[in-house]
Design an enzyme around this catalytic site. Structure first.
Site, PDB file in Angstrom:
ATOM      1  N   ARG A  21       0.819  -1.210   0.000  1.00  0.00           N
ATOM      2  CA  ARG A  21       0.000   0.000   0.000  1.00  0.00           C
ATOM      3  C   ARG A  21       0.859   1.270   0.000  1.00  0.00           C
ATOM      4  O   ARG A  21       0.404   2.336  -0.405  1.00  0.00           O
ATOM      5  CB  ARG A  21      -0.868   0.051   1.267  1.00  0.00           C
ATOM      6  CG  ARG A  21      -1.972  -0.962   1.351  1.00  0.00           C
ATOM      7  CD  ARG A  21      -2.857  -0.638   2.548  1.00  0.00           C
ATOM      8  NE  ARG A  21      -3.921  -1.605   2.719  1.00  0.00           N
ATOM      9  CZ  ARG A  21      -3.824  -2.690   3.474  1.00  0.00           C
ATOM     10  NH1 ARG A  21      -2.688  -2.952   4.092  1.00  0.00           N
ATOM     11  NH2 ARG A  21      -4.844  -3.514   3.597  1.00  0.00           N
ATOM     12  N   TYR A  42      12.217  -2.342   7.023  1.00  0.00           N
ATOM     13  CA  TYR A  42      12.097  -3.750   7.401  1.00  0.00           C
ATOM     14  C   TYR A  42      13.406  -4.524   7.284  1.00  0.00           C
ATOM     15  O   TYR A  42      13.657  -5.440   8.070  1.00  0.00           O
ATOM     16  CB  TYR A  42      11.023  -4.428   6.539  1.00  0.00           C
ATOM     17  CG  TYR A  42       9.642  -3.877   6.770  1.00  0.00           C
ATOM     18  CD1 TYR A  42       8.894  -4.289   7.863  1.00  0.00           C
ATOM     19  CD2 TYR A  42       9.102  -2.929   5.915  1.00  0.00           C
ATOM     20  CE1 TYR A  42       7.621  -3.783   8.099  1.00  0.00           C
ATOM     21  CE2 TYR A  42       7.829  -2.413   6.138  1.00  0.00           C
ATOM     22  CZ  TYR A  42       7.096  -2.839   7.231  1.00  0.00           C
ATOM     23  OH  TYR A  42       5.848  -2.327   7.458  1.00  0.00           O
ATOM     24  N   LYS A  76       1.171 -15.962  10.259  1.00  0.00           N
ATOM     25  CA  LYS A  76       1.227 -16.776  11.474  1.00  0.00           C
ATOM     26  C   LYS A  76       0.430 -16.104  12.585  1.00  0.00           C
ATOM     27  O   LYS A  76       0.835 -15.071  13.114  1.00  0.00           O
ATOM     28  CB  LYS A  76       2.679 -16.972  11.916  1.00  0.00           C
ATOM     29  CG  LYS A  76       3.531 -17.706  10.879  1.00  0.00           C
ATOM     30  CD  LYS A  76       4.969 -17.869  11.321  1.00  0.00           C
ATOM     31  CE  LYS A  76       5.782 -18.653  10.302  1.00  0.00           C
ATOM     32  NZ  LYS A  76       7.184 -18.873  10.718  1.00  0.00           N
ATOM     33  N   ALA A  90      13.613 -13.811   8.258  1.00  0.00           N
ATOM     34  CA  ALA A  90      13.893 -13.133   6.995  1.00  0.00           C
ATOM     35  C   ALA A  90      15.356 -12.711   6.897  1.00  0.00           C
ATOM     36  O   ALA A  90      15.973 -12.808   5.832  1.00  0.00           O
ATOM     37  CB  ALA A  90      12.985 -11.910   6.854  1.00  0.00           C
ATOM     38  N   LYS A 144       3.693 -20.612  18.713  1.00  0.00           N
ATOM     39  CA  LYS A 144       5.098 -20.471  19.104  1.00  0.00           C
ATOM     40  C   LYS A 144       5.441 -19.020  19.428  1.00  0.00           C
ATOM     41  O   LYS A 144       6.364 -18.750  20.198  1.00  0.00           O
ATOM     42  CB  LYS A 144       6.018 -21.032  18.026  1.00  0.00           C
ATOM     43  CG  LYS A 144       5.799 -20.466  16.620  1.00  0.00           C
ATOM     44  CD  LYS A 144       6.587 -19.228  16.323  1.00  0.00           C
ATOM     45  CE  LYS A 144       6.271 -18.723  14.924  1.00  0.00           C
ATOM     46  NZ  LYS A 144       7.038 -17.528  14.554  1.00  0.00           N
ATOM     47  N   ASP A 147      10.158 -24.150  14.338  1.00  0.00           N
ATOM     48  CA  ASP A 147       9.794 -22.729  14.383  1.00  0.00           C
ATOM     49  C   ASP A 147       9.831 -22.208  15.817  1.00  0.00           C
ATOM     50  O   ASP A 147      10.220 -21.056  16.071  1.00  0.00           O
ATOM     51  CB  ASP A 147       8.397 -22.549  13.787  1.00  0.00           C
ATOM     52  CG  ASP A 147       8.196 -21.165  13.193  1.00  0.00           C
ATOM     53  OD1 ASP A 147       9.142 -20.350  13.216  1.00  0.00           O
ATOM     54  OD2 ASP A 147       7.099 -20.885  12.690  1.00  0.00           O
ATOM     55  N   SER A 153      13.849 -12.375  16.353  1.00  0.00           N
ATOM     56  CA  SER A 153      12.418 -12.577  16.575  1.00  0.00           C
ATOM     57  C   SER A 153      11.822 -11.357  17.260  1.00  0.00           C
ATOM     58  O   SER A 153      12.212 -11.005  18.374  1.00  0.00           O
ATOM     59  CB  SER A 153      12.187 -13.815  17.455  1.00  0.00           C
ATOM     60  OG  SER A 153      10.895 -13.806  18.004  1.00  0.00           O
ATOM     61  N   ARG A 154      10.858 -10.715  16.621  1.00  0.00           N
ATOM     62  CA  ARG A 154      10.234  -9.540  17.246  1.00  0.00           C
ATOM     63  C   ARG A 154       9.451  -9.937  18.496  1.00  0.00           C
ATOM     64  O   ARG A 154       9.323  -9.152  19.423  1.00  0.00           O
ATOM     65  CB  ARG A 154       9.353  -8.807  16.232  1.00  0.00           C
ATOM     66  CG  ARG A 154       8.108  -9.526  15.809  1.00  0.00           C
ATOM     67  CD  ARG A 154       7.392  -8.849  14.668  1.00  0.00           C
ATOM     68  NE  ARG A 154       8.155  -8.914  13.436  1.00  0.00           N
ATOM     69  CZ  ARG A 154       7.644  -8.624  12.247  1.00  0.00           C
ATOM     70  NH1 ARG A 154       6.381  -8.230  12.145  1.00  0.00           N
ATOM     71  NH2 ARG A 154       8.370  -8.723  11.158  1.00  0.00           N
ATOM     72  N   GLU A 213       2.797 -10.389  16.546  1.00  0.00           N
ATOM     73  CA  GLU A 213       1.675 -11.327  16.447  1.00  0.00           C
ATOM     74  C   GLU A 213       1.398 -12.044  17.758  1.00  0.00           C
ATOM     75  O   GLU A 213       0.252 -12.322  18.101  1.00  0.00           O
ATOM     76  CB  GLU A 213       1.951 -12.362  15.351  1.00  0.00           C
ATOM     77  CG  GLU A 213       1.746 -11.850  13.926  1.00  0.00           C
ATOM     78  CD  GLU A 213       0.289 -11.762  13.511  1.00  0.00           C
ATOM     79  OE1 GLU A 213      -0.595 -12.001  14.351  1.00  0.00           O
ATOM     80  OE2 GLU A 213       0.042 -11.452  12.336  1.00  0.00           O
TER      81      GLU A 213
END
EC number: 1.1.1.94
Length: 338
Positions: A33, A50, A110, A145, A196, A249, A259-260, A286
């Site tokens: 977007r 990112y 996820k 990533a 997870k 994972d 890992s955020r 998440e």
């Protein structure tokens, strides 16, 4: 053979997967977007919000026009946070109806939807009409990533009830450093991927509090036990949880600073409040939302998830995290296999 692939979602994971698919020889268009983000990807081949300092392939094209991205695509890869998944799916469905296309849908989302507790594939199957899609494949596993971007060896799972569709996804993504296995257990793959993140917040929190390897190992192991309990209650194959989309994972998310969810937990363990943590992260965490959904779902299904319950009280009721840990350790003694 080269395929035209539309990738919806230009965050860290979506953009890196789009770049990898481009380098695999496919014709990829990445949708976002954000006009500024698209212009920077096209002109400078950068996505610094990112993926700091990572340079994308010049062959990867980005657009703000979803219809242009999707037109002619044999495959649509959706990498959107759970919270925004339905909005994107509905827009995609309208476009596919206009274009009379029926692509394979692959998602790498996820989480669980708030209030309905539905998994991403359930949401997509409701909002993308059957006449506008082939099967829905889940891509999941231990795959930060940042590591895939530098071509670190990675193995993931493509899960679909139609194993031929899983094999199609397997061929699209696999290369010398990214190995894809197939699985027909969509329920297990998606529950493992979602839950997870809860345990990763807990693992970060205990490290932020100063606990060491024993505590982290205990949390991960017992976290896996409750992930499996909830998944099996919904019909998942228990073996899936010792595979890539389960323990694989979980381990990478609960032990890595990439890992955020781990980073969010670490800040909580150091005494920061949840709203400040969310503001500091600048990206969707998440696990925070999944904790609420999983807690409510476990109570409805009468599945014991003590770690999830403890984190729910910390995140949503303001309970002191040290108190929550003490209460976990002081519970009635039970068998490991109970």
């Amino acid at each position: 053979m080269a395929e035209k692939i539309a990738v919806l979602g230009a965050g860290s994971w979506g953009s890196v997967l789009a770049n990898m698919l481009t380098e695999n020889g496919h014709n990829v268009i990445l949708w976002s977007r954000n006009k500024g983000q698209v212009e920077q990807l096209n002109n400078e081949h950068l996505n610094p919000r990112y993926m700091k300092d990572f340079v994308y392939s010049a062959k990867l094209k980005a657009t703000t026009d979803m219809k242009a991205a999707v037109e002619g695509a044999n495959v649509v890869l959706i990498v959107i946070p759970t919270k925004g998944l339905r909005e994107v799916a509905k827009k995609l469905n309208t476009i596919l109806t206009e274009l009379h296309q029926k692509p394979l849908i692959i998602h790498a989302t996820k989480g669980l939807e708030q209030n309905t507790y539905k998994r991403p594939s359930e949401m997509l199957s409701e909002d993308i009409s059957p006449e506008n899609r082939q099967a829905i494949v889940v891509l999941s596993g231990p795959s930060h990533a940042e590591d895939v971007a530098i071509k670190d060896m990675t193995a993931v799972t493509a899960a679909c009830e139609d194993i031929n569709s899983a094999k199609q996804a397997q061929k699209l993504f696999s290369n010398s450093y990214f190995r894809v296995y197939t699985n027909d257990d969509v329920i297990g793959a998606e529950f493992g991927a979602a839950l997870k993140n809860i345990i990763a917040i807990g693992a970060g929190a205990i490290q932020g509090l100063g606990y060491h390897d024993n505590a982290r190992a205990a949390l991960i192991t017992r976290g896996l036990a409750e992930i499996r309990r909830l998944g099996v209650a919904f019909g998942a194959n228990p073996m899936t949880f010792i595979g890539l989309s389960g323990v694989g994972d979980l381990v990478v998310t609960a032990t890595s600073k990439n890992s955020r969810n781990w980073r969010a937990g670490y800040q909580l363990g150091q005494g920061k409040n949840l709203q400040d943590v969310i503001a500091n992260m600048g990206m969707v965490i998440e696990g925070v939302y999944t904790t609420k959904a999983a807690y409510e779902l476990s109570r409805k299904r009468q599945v014991q998830m003590p770690i999830t319950e403890a984190l729910y009280h910390v995140l949503y009721e303001g309970e002191d995290i040290k108190t929550a840990i003490s209460q976990l350790m002081d519970r009635d003694l039970t068998s490991e296999n109970e």
